[in-house]
Write an enzyme that holds these catalytic residues in place. Sequence first.
Site, mmCIF file in Angstrom:
data_model
loop_
_atom_site.group_PDB
_atom_site.id
_atom_site.type_symbol
_atom_site.label_atom_id
_atom_site.label_comp_id
_atom_site.label_asym_id
_atom_site.label_seq_id
_atom_site.Cartn_x
_atom_site.Cartn_y
_atom_site.Cartn_z
ATOM 1 N N TYR A 240 22.490 7.549 13.470
ATOM 2 C CA TYR A 240 22.629 6.731 14.686
ATOM 3 C C TYR A 240 24.102 6.395 14.918
ATOM 4 C CZ TYR A 240 20.971 3.069 17.983
ATOM 5 O OH TYR A 240 20.699 2.288 19.086
ATOM 6 N N GLY B 221 25.057 -1.631 15.688
ATOM 7 C CA GLY B 221 25.741 -2.914 15.511
ATOM 8 C C GLY B 221 25.738 -3.328 14.040
ATOM 9 N N VAL B 222 26.790 -4.047 13.641
ATOM 10 C CA VAL B 222 26.942 -4.391 12.226
ATOM 11 C C VAL B 222 25.840 -5.347 11.754
ATOM 12 C CG1 VAL B 222 28.566 -6.295 12.668
ATOM 13 C CG2 VAL B 222 28.621 -5.109 10.472
ATOM 14 N N ASP B 223 25.313 -6.170 12.670
ATOM 15 C CA ASP B 223 24.214 -7.074 12.291
ATOM 16 C C ASP B 223 22.927 -6.292 12.032
ATOM 17 O OD1 ASP B 223 24.306 -6.450 15.004
ATOM 18 O OD2 ASP B 223 23.340 -8.318 15.639
ATOM 19 N N ARG B 224 22.680 -5.280 12.892
ATOM 20 C CA ARG B 224 21.495 -4.427 12.683
ATOM 21 C C ARG B 224 21.630 -3.687 11.355
ATOM 22 N NH1 ARG B 224 20.636 -0.759 17.952
ATOM 23 N NH2 ARG B 224 18.831 0.147 16.909
ATOM 24 N N ASP C 39 14.614 -7.344 15.172
ATOM 25 C CA ASP C 39 15.461 -8.518 15.383
ATOM 26 C C ASP C 39 15.271 -8.956 16.829
ATOM 27 O OD1 ASP C 39 17.392 -10.455 15.559
ATOM 28 O OD2 ASP C 39 18.949 -9.298 14.545
ATOM 29 N N SER D 203 18.389 -12.057 22.121
ATOM 30 C CA SER D 203 18.552 -11.832 23.564
ATOM 31 C C SER D 203 18.193 -10.390 23.915
ATOM 32 C CB SER D 203 19.978 -12.162 24.003
ATOM 33 O OG SER D 203 20.892 -11.343 23.318
ATOM 34 N N THR E 120 -1.359 -14.501 38.038
ATOM 35 C CA THR E 120 0.002 -13.966 37.963
ATOM 36 C C THR E 120 0.715 -14.377 36.676
ATOM 37 O OG1 THR E 120 0.105 -14.106 40.362
ATOM 38 C CG2 THR E 120 2.179 -13.743 39.224
#
Lengths: 191, 191
Positions: free
Chosen positions: A51, A55-58, A72, A75, A126
């Site tokens: 990949y 990202g470093v957090d992932r 994770d 947002s 709805t």
Amino acid sequence: MWKEKPSSIAKKNPEMPIYYISVSKKNEKKLLESHSRCVNIEKFLKLDTAYKGLGVDRKAACLAIQDGIIVDAGSAITIDIMQSGIHLGGYILPGLSNYKRLFSSIDALRMDFNFDISLVSLPQNTRDAISFGCIRSIVLTIQNVAKDDCVYFTGGDGKFLSRFFDRSIYDNTLVFKGMLKVLQNNLKGLL
Amino acid sequence: MWKEKPSSIAKKNPEMPIYYISVSKKNEKKLLESHSRCVNIEKFLKLDTAYKGLGVDRKAACLAIQDGIIVDAGSAITIDIMQSGIHLGGYILPGLSNYKRLFSSIDALRMDFNFDISLVSLPQNTRDAISFGCIRSIVLTIQNVAKDDCVYFTGGDGKFLSRFFDRSIYDNTLVFKGMLKVLQNNLKGLL
């Protein structure tokens, strides 16, 4: 373990090193200003993956797990697949709050989610319809890659999502566990 | 069949009635100003359903189908389930363009979708990861309710989504077919 706001970082013992990773240049700067011995350990986070641009957090969360699905839910919701310590790939969905924000731009759909929604019976109004659509689409894509594997949830909405899975663990410290593993394996290089 | 912009509706023969439904008060006003014989047929759209607040356009599309799943993929994606002429319920997802807009609010995820993405192999970069996540989550929730039933797609992104389904029909006139059916069944009341 504790949380601190970037705007009010408490003074620490200046002799103690702070090992860190960061996904925010701005907040990293604030950390560095607050403490003289900060060590960015990003370069020690070596994940076996094809990949590009993870990202470093992932990366850190993945390093904490040998086999399973890592979700994770912040947002954005990132879903990563680990098998025998190898990262097989991953994908990204909007976070729950962003789904809600998205609907708020359409007059007829501007309403709060029903987080107690049943994912079994079909919605009949709805509010249930938008809640069911978003939550079910998230849950189904995770179930679809997870099959019988364990799903490790982290992040703000991880606890909520974990309840839709039989084999799941909610652990909001996954990123830190990955970092700790990296630290333990690289003590010589770091000290 | 043709399209006209609300801002420039062509003059029609004033003797000819225009039968219409509308989901926009503003555009309805423009239609009424352009033609003296407009007949709103909303009250004739009678759908057997327990759903509260079903939009009149969704109702019309459902009335066109006896059995199957109706997917209207526009700025939102509505999914409705019809069985033996009865509406069993439905739900709502963000539209494809709204998913994209949503990611554009996160710096690292601001990029175009890859619409040629494979839904089989796991993504190995960010662009594929967001494309895979959104498209796959939409496709999976539809497959999950559709099972072996036929899926009728309509709306701007309907054609694109229909290609992920073996039993699917793309028909951008579904709403109008439903209206036509209603007109034929109510000729006496209308003329």
